[in-house]
Design a protein around this motif. Structure first.
Motif: not given
Length: 188
Positions: A170-180, A122-135
């Motif tokens: 975009a993937l780097d931001r996800l990795r940093q925030n979610f340890n993906l 759920m946190r990931l879904l919310e986070y994705l929803g707040n990413l810039p449109t280009e990402m």
């Protein structure tokens, strides 16, 4: 797509230029994909249906202008759909909406073999929803629509290196925030 599949679609398109009924095969193949692509950007089924119809109408209207440019026909179709969505938002002066389907996010998580609990999803879904449109656009095309960087560049009217850069950021931001541990181009 394989070269043979691309050539097969091109042959169908050449037939459709002379006889629009021949386009039916490609319409059937891509209708659901284009509908869902647009729906994730609209979150309104009626508007999505209208824009999907407009997309295919535009394709038929401009079929004689189609030229092979090193990407599958579907890239041209997605580009037209993307343009229809952008036109819709420009006319209404609204910010673009992206509806991230929970099912798709779960599929991505399964691809990286992560064992996440419901709260993190759920946190990931919310986070994705707040990413810039280009990402979000590049993530959607890359992971939900399985487009390669060349196709993404064509669809979004950017360079191939620009498509890669947006995706990697975009993937780097996800990795940093979610340890993906997301793999792209064979790298982690």
């Amino acid at each position: 797509m394989t070269d043979a599949e691309i050539r097969q679609e091109y042959a169908i398109l050449e037939k459709a230029k002379k006889n629009p009924k021949a386009f039916g095969e490609l319409y059937e193949k891509y209708f659901d994909r284009i509908f869902h692509f647009i729906y994730r950007q609209m979150d309104d089924e009626d508007v999505t249906a209208d824009l999907t119809s407009q997309t295919f109408l535009s394709v038929l209207k401009h079929l004689d202008r189609y030229q092979f440019r090193g990407v599958p026909f579907s890239a041209w179709l997605y580009k037209i759909a993307s343009n229809e969505v952008n036109k819709y938002y420009r006319k209404r002066k609204h910010d673009k909406v992206f509806s991230i389907e929970e099912v798709r996010v779960r599929e991505l998580i399964e691809q990286v073999n992560e064992d996440w609990d419901e709260e993190i999803v759920m946190r990931l879904l919310e986070y994705l929803g707040n990413l810039p449109t280009e990402m979000l656009e590049v993530l959607q095309l890359r992971f939900f629509e399985d487009k390669d960087f060349k196709e993404i560049a064509f669809i979004l009217d950017i360079t191939e290196s620009g498509a890669k850069m947006r995706t990697y950021r975009a993937l780097d931001r996800l990795r940093q925030n979610f340890n993906l541990r997301i793999k792209y181009d064979g790298k982690e």
